[in-house]
Design an enzyme around this catalytic site. Structure first.
Site, PDB file in Angstrom:
ATOM      1  N   ARG A 107       0.719   1.285 -10.683  1.00  0.00           N
ATOM      2  CA  ARG A 107       0.128   2.670 -11.122  1.00  0.00           C
ATOM      3  C   ARG A 107       0.863   3.736 -11.216  1.00  0.00           C
ATOM      4  O   ARG A 107       2.007   3.302 -10.846  1.00  0.00           O
ATOM      5  CB  ARG A 107      -1.259   2.942  -9.905  1.00  0.00           C
ATOM      6  CG  ARG A 107      -0.249   3.316  -8.735  1.00  0.00           C
ATOM      7  CD  ARG A 107      -1.463   3.688  -7.639  1.00  0.00           C
ATOM      8  NE  ARG A 107      -0.822   3.782  -6.303  1.00  0.00           N
ATOM      9  CZ  ARG A 107      -1.640   3.961  -5.200  1.00  0.00           C
ATOM     10  NH1 ARG A 107      -3.013   4.108  -5.297  1.00  0.00           N
ATOM     11  NH2 ARG A 107      -0.796   4.065  -4.043  1.00  0.00           N
ATOM     12  N   CYS A 111       4.252   9.581 -18.078  1.00  0.00           N
ATOM     13  CA  CYS A 111       5.335  10.775 -17.920  1.00  0.00           C
ATOM     14  C   CYS A 111       4.239  11.792 -18.160  1.00  0.00           C
ATOM     15  O   CYS A 111       3.296  11.663 -19.179  1.00  0.00           O
ATOM     16  CB  CYS A 111       6.039  10.543 -19.124  1.00  0.00           C
ATOM     17  SG  CYS A 111       7.109  11.899 -19.277  1.00  0.00           S
ATOM     18  N   ASN A 143      -4.903  10.853  -9.159  1.00  0.00           N
ATOM     19  CA  ASN A 143      -4.759  10.694  -7.937  1.00  0.00           C
ATOM     20  C   ASN A 143      -3.378  10.602  -7.405  1.00  0.00           C
ATOM     21  O   ASN A 143      -2.464  10.186  -7.910  1.00  0.00           O
ATOM     22  CB  ASN A 143      -5.182   8.926  -7.643  1.00  0.00           C
ATOM     23  CG  ASN A 143      -5.387   8.485  -6.183  1.00  0.00           C
ATOM     24  OD1 ASN A 143      -6.197   9.012  -5.536  1.00  0.00           O
ATOM     25  ND2 ASN A 143      -4.156   7.875  -5.736  1.00  0.00           N
ATOM     26  N   GLU A 144      -3.157  11.683  -6.443  1.00  0.00           N
ATOM     27  CA  GLU A 144      -1.990  11.882  -5.792  1.00  0.00           C
ATOM     28  C   GLU A 144      -0.724  12.109  -6.609  1.00  0.00           C
ATOM     29  O   GLU A 144       0.155  11.189  -6.873  1.00  0.00           O
ATOM     30  CB  GLU A 144      -1.383  10.675  -4.726  1.00  0.00           C
ATOM     31  CG  GLU A 144      -2.264  10.480  -3.531  1.00  0.00           C
ATOM     32  CD  GLU A 144      -1.839   9.510  -2.563  1.00  0.00           C
ATOM     33  OE1 GLU A 144      -1.162   8.625  -2.980  1.00  0.00           O
ATOM     34  OE2 GLU A 144      -2.246   9.777  -1.397  1.00  0.00           O
ATOM     35  N   GLU A 316      -8.393  11.127   2.187  1.00  0.00           N
ATOM     36  CA  GLU A 316      -8.340   9.619   2.511  1.00  0.00           C
ATOM     37  C   GLU A 316      -7.605   9.807   3.883  1.00  0.00           C
ATOM     38  O   GLU A 316      -6.441  10.494   4.329  1.00  0.00           O
ATOM     39  CB  GLU A 316      -7.051   8.996   1.847  1.00  0.00           C
ATOM     40  CG  GLU A 316      -7.564   8.982   0.063  1.00  0.00           C
ATOM     41  CD  GLU A 316      -6.543   8.065  -0.543  1.00  0.00           C
ATOM     42  OE1 GLU A 316      -5.425   7.538   0.119  1.00  0.00           O
ATOM     43  OE2 GLU A 316      -6.633   8.174  -1.897  1.00  0.00           O
ATOM     44  N   TRP A 324       1.878   0.056   3.793  1.00  0.00           N
ATOM     45  CA  TRP A 324       2.934   0.337   2.984  1.00  0.00           C
ATOM     46  C   TRP A 324       4.309   1.028   3.657  1.00  0.00           C
ATOM     47  O   TRP A 324       5.225   1.254   3.122  1.00  0.00           O
ATOM     48  CB  TRP A 324       2.801   1.204   2.075  1.00  0.00           C
ATOM     49  CG  TRP A 324       1.701   2.448   2.507  1.00  0.00           C
ATOM     50  CD1 TRP A 324       0.426   2.555   2.432  1.00  0.00           C
ATOM     51  CD2 TRP A 324       2.029   3.657   3.323  1.00  0.00           C
ATOM     52  NE1 TRP A 324       0.026   3.726   3.200  1.00  0.00           N
ATOM     53  CE2 TRP A 324       0.972   4.488   3.560  1.00  0.00           C
ATOM     54  CE3 TRP A 324       3.472   4.337   3.434  1.00  0.00           C
ATOM     55  CZ2 TRP A 324       1.045   5.820   4.100  1.00  0.00           C
ATOM     56  CZ3 TRP A 324       3.283   5.554   4.142  1.00  0.00           C
ATOM     57  CH2 TRP A 324       2.356   6.163   4.406  1.00  0.00           C
ATOM     58  N   GLU A 364      -2.945  -4.216  -1.646  1.00  0.00           N
ATOM     59  CA  GLU A 364      -3.220  -3.370  -0.354  1.00  0.00           C
ATOM     60  C   GLU A 364      -4.027  -4.312   0.578  1.00  0.00           C
ATOM     61  O   GLU A 364      -4.805  -3.923   1.578  1.00  0.00           O
ATOM     62  CB  GLU A 364      -3.723  -2.056  -0.697  1.00  0.00           C
ATOM     63  CG  GLU A 364      -3.034  -1.048  -1.383  1.00  0.00           C
ATOM     64  CD  GLU A 364      -3.494   0.450  -1.500  1.00  0.00           C
ATOM     65  OE1 GLU A 364      -4.745   0.447  -1.160  1.00  0.00           O
ATOM     66  OE2 GLU A 364      -2.767   1.257  -2.031  1.00  0.00           O
ATOM     67  N   GLN A 365      -3.763  -5.643   0.692  1.00  0.00           N
ATOM     68  CA  GLN A 365      -4.583  -6.616   1.586  1.00  0.00           C
ATOM     69  C   GLN A 365      -4.764  -6.195   2.904  1.00  0.00           C
ATOM     70  O   GLN A 365      -5.734  -6.536   3.654  1.00  0.00           O
ATOM     71  CB  GLN A 365      -4.054  -7.927   1.175  1.00  0.00           C
ATOM     72  CG  GLN A 365      -4.379  -8.473  -0.251  1.00  0.00           C
ATOM     73  CD  GLN A 365      -3.657  -9.759  -0.646  1.00  0.00           C
ATOM     74  OE1 GLN A 365      -3.722 -10.540   0.638  1.00  0.00           O
ATOM     75  NE2 GLN A 365      -3.475  -9.735  -1.779  1.00  0.00           N
ATOM     76  N   HIS A 367      -4.317  -3.270   4.467  1.00  0.00           N
ATOM     77  CA  HIS A 367      -4.624  -1.864   4.656  1.00  0.00           C
ATOM     78  C   HIS A 367      -6.147  -1.998   5.086  1.00  0.00           C
ATOM     79  O   HIS A 367      -7.017  -2.289   4.452  1.00  0.00           O
ATOM     80  CB  HIS A 367      -4.657  -1.019   3.512  1.00  0.00           C
ATOM     81  CG  HIS A 367      -4.673   0.244   3.575  1.00  0.00           C
ATOM     82  ND1 HIS A 367      -5.789   1.092   4.261  1.00  0.00           N
ATOM     83  CD2 HIS A 367      -3.658   1.301   3.451  1.00  0.00           C
ATOM     84  CE1 HIS A 367      -5.813   2.222   4.189  1.00  0.00           C
ATOM     85  NE2 HIS A 367      -4.383   2.332   3.509  1.00  0.00           N
TER      86      HIS A 367
HETATM   87  C1  GAL Z   1      -2.852   6.503  -1.013  1.00  0.00           C
HETATM   88  C2  GAL Z   1      -3.642   6.308  -2.299  1.00  0.00           C
HETATM   89  C3  GAL Z   1      -4.731   5.276  -2.127  1.00  0.00           C
HETATM   90  C4  GAL Z   1      -4.226   4.047  -1.293  1.00  0.00           C
HETATM   91  C5  GAL Z   1      -3.529   4.589   0.024  1.00  0.00           C
HETATM   92  C6  GAL Z   1      -2.982   3.288   0.871  1.00  0.00           C
HETATM   93  O1  GAL Z   1      -1.639   7.100  -1.316  1.00  0.00           O
HETATM   94  O2  GAL Z   1      -4.106   7.395  -2.910  1.00  0.00           O
HETATM   95  O3  GAL Z   1      -4.900   4.823  -3.431  1.00  0.00           O
HETATM   96  O4  GAL Z   1      -2.962   3.393  -1.935  1.00  0.00           O
HETATM   97  O5  GAL Z   1      -2.567   5.513  -0.263  1.00  0.00           O
HETATM   98  O6  GAL Z   1      -2.775   4.091   2.112  1.00  0.00           O
END
Ligand code: GAL
Length: 632
Positions: A107, A111, A143-144, A316, A324, A364-365, A367
């Protein structure tokens, strides 16, 4: 102002069969959630091929959520351009500082300077706003921004846009040559078209060049965001937000913040402790299941300043282990509730858990979500439910201005990073250590932008490391009767990152100049006369004021003139505690060193006490259990 307090979650209807949406929505409502954020990564399902708009499923998903009484935040999907987009605009990919394209396959592969992609973003945003602008209850752009190191791009598009930006700013190459000091090393330019991006140079690039590239890159983020905001506004009156991150300083969040109503951020306390903090292994071990005691609070206070009228959310919230960080432990039981209350105590309107259900596929399995992949409630679910119950019983909380103001300036972060002068000398780190020092004395803090025009109502104002004080802030500082603590390295640079003459800090009322600067190895701190030491950074002051703090050798560390103090070095913990105790006592506050794990947050009506430690702590006549929160 009475604080609103709601809960929410992040949901991906496109990840699950439509037949379970209604059941999901019903469970969210029963849990006590109010808000659901959707859509921010769904572009490939909203427009599977160019121009083939498939919005009906999203319409139905919004209907299902609304029917359950939930409100919807719709994300624009520009953080995940689909594969066909890259085929259409092969040069839209960001390029890293080694000149390599950052390819499709995850993702944020774009640029910010690519005009074609920005227009595609405006197009899809406009179409979504047209269709859903009067239907959804709030928006999130992209997003972020900045996640995965994506603010800086060294692409051809960035190069062209940077040259235009420089031409606008300087008007003539001569003016740029003067501002940057290009006579040094024969770096003069005859034309803006000759100026490259500041990567791949043999030795370090000119710091003025590097700083302008950072300013430019920040402006590109604001431009990208502003274009989406305008596309939404044409069709929608509901609030717009963006979800910022922890310790991302590559773009000026105050600039994007001014474009939208609400600032939100994504709070992952355990991941951040592991990979975003300078701290000892003992500290990381102690807080491995709770998160750093000050990191979340700092960002809560920062984003309260970024949001308009103090409006901010956690978009979030970590609900269990993430996937991660270098290690991803489970939170201590009770921490999901604890983090939620901590955010409310700092004034959040909504805390949304990421994510509703754990995804057993793709990146992100491992998570956690509020639900496991098999639909069974995960540990965080019960804690969210507990907060929902507690919210019903808890009286309204009034927000109020804090007694202490701490200035945070993104441009200073860029200046420090371009020219750190010593390993470990980092602006965020300096400001965060001061913030932590204030909190350890039980003080509640407001963070202020660098162009704050008034300091009314504050008893103590601090601006460590702000490289160039804005005219507005200088005027406010000279008018205030608050105690003011500046330094180290405050007002030390010209806007182009040169050393001003007369020498800094050049603050009216303070007769002191920084005659030279030295940076220190970790194993060569300079001991202070009364204990503690200066680490990392030390300024040799020439001053007519008596020093309030000195090195063992008698050199000034802290000088004071009336309500103005200047700190000439980076204090270690012990020296910092003394300096802050002195300043806050002079300000009429009552600093009280708290037990190691305890932190306090005062609102207008309520004092919250948090135990961040792994064990029970005796405080104020009560025993606060681990993950414990009290309020009165
Ligand atoms: C954030 C992101 C989410 C997800 C999450 C996992 O940085 O906005 O989409 O990836 O982390 O912790």
């Amino acid at each position: 102002m009475t604080l609103q307090r709601t809960l929410g979650t992040c949901y991906y209807p496109e990840h699950w069969p439509e037949k379970i949406w209604a059941e999901d929505a019903a469970r969210m409502a029963v849990l006590g959630l109010t808000w659901v954020r959707i859509g921010e990564f769904a572009w490939s399902r909203l427009e599977p091929s160019p121009g083939d708009l498939q919005f009906d499923w999203l319409d139905r998903a919004i209907d299902v959520l609304h029917a359950a009484g939930l409100k919807v935040v719709l994300g624009t999907p520009t953080a995940t351009p689909p594969r066909w987009m890259v085929a259409r605009h092969p040069d839209m990919l960001a390029v890293d500082d080694q000149g390599r394209p950052r390819k499709f396959g995850s993702r944020r592969h774009y640029c910010f300077s690519h005009d074609g992609y920005r227009e595609e973003g405006v197009r899809i945003t406009g179409l979504l706003a047209e269709r859903f602008g009067r239907k959804v209850d709030a928006w999130q752009t992209d997003n972020e921004y900045g996640c995965h190191d994506t603010v800086y791009s060294y692409s051809d598009a960035a190069q062209t846009a940077f040259r235009e930006w420089l031409a606008q700013k300087y008007q003539s190459p001569d003016a740029l040559n003067r501002a940057w000091g290009n006579v040094f090393w024969s770096m003069d330019y005859d034309s803006f078209d000759d100026i490259d991006l500041p990567n791949l140079s043999v030795a370090e690039p000119n710091p003025s060049h590097a700083l302008d590239f950072r300013r430019f890159s920040s402006d590109q983020v604001a431009r990208f965001n502003g274009a989406q905001v305008a596309a939404i506004r044409a069709h929608s009156d509901v609030p717009i937000s963006h979800n910022y991150m922890g310790r991302i300083v590559e773009f000026d969040h105050f600039a994007t913040g001014r474009q939208m109503e609400i600032a939100t951020w994504d709070s992952y306390p355990l991941g951040f402790l592991e990979d975003r903090l300078e701290s000892s292994p003992e500290h990381k071990r102690r807080y491995a299941r709770q998160g750093d005691p000050d990191f979340q609070a700092f960002h809560h206070d920062l984003y309260r300043a970024v949001g308009q009228n103090g409006r901010w959310w956690v978009m979030e919230q970590q609900p269990g282990p993430v996937n991660w960080a270098p290690h991803n432990p489970a939170p201590l039981p009770g921490m999901v509730r604890f983090w939620t209350w901590e955010a409310f105590a700092h004034g959040a309107e909504c805390i949304a858990y990421f994510r509703w259900r754990q995804a057993p596929f793709a990146q992100e399995q491992y998570h956690a979500g509020l639900l496991r992949p098999d639909n069974v409630e995960a540990e965080g679910f019960a804690e969210a439910a507990q907060v929902a119950r507690e919210l019903q019983d808890m009286p309204a909380v009034e927000h109020t201005q804090a007694p202490v103001a701490l200035v945070f300036d993104y441009a200073s972060a860029w200046g420090w990073s371009v020219q750190p002068q010593g390993a470990g000398c980092d602006y965020f780190r300096l400001v965060f250590e001061v913030y932590r020092g204030l909190r350890k004395l039980g003080l509640s803090v407001d963070i202020l932008p660098p162009d704050a025009k008034t300091l009314n109502g504050y008893a103590l104002v601090l601006a460590p490391g702000v490289l160039t004080l804005s005219d507005a802030l200088k005027a406010a500082l000279s008018e205030t009767t608050a105690q003011v603590l500046l330094g180290p390295h405050t007002n030390a640079k010209t806007p182009a990152l040169g050393i001003p003459v007369p020498l800094p800090p050049a603050i009216s009322g303070l007769s002191a100049i920084v005659a030279r600067v030295e940076t220190l190895r970790n194993d060569m701190p300079i001991p202070a006369e009364n204990g503690g030491s200066v680490k990392l950074w030390f300024e040799h002051l020439e001053t007519t004021h008596d020093a309030v703090e000195k090195t063992e050798a008698g050199a000034p560390i802290l000088v004071q003139s009336a309500n103005l103090s200047y700190l000439a070095g980076w204090p270690d913990e012990m020296l910092l505690e003394r300096v802050l105790t002195r300043a806050s006592s002079a300000a009429g506050l009552s600093p009280e060193p708290l037990p190691q794990d305890i932190r306090i947050r005062d609102t207008g009506t309520t004092r919250f006490v948090f135990n961040h430690g792994p064990d029970a702590v005796a405080y104020n006549g009560q025993s606060i259990p681990p993950a414990g929160v009290t309020w009165d």
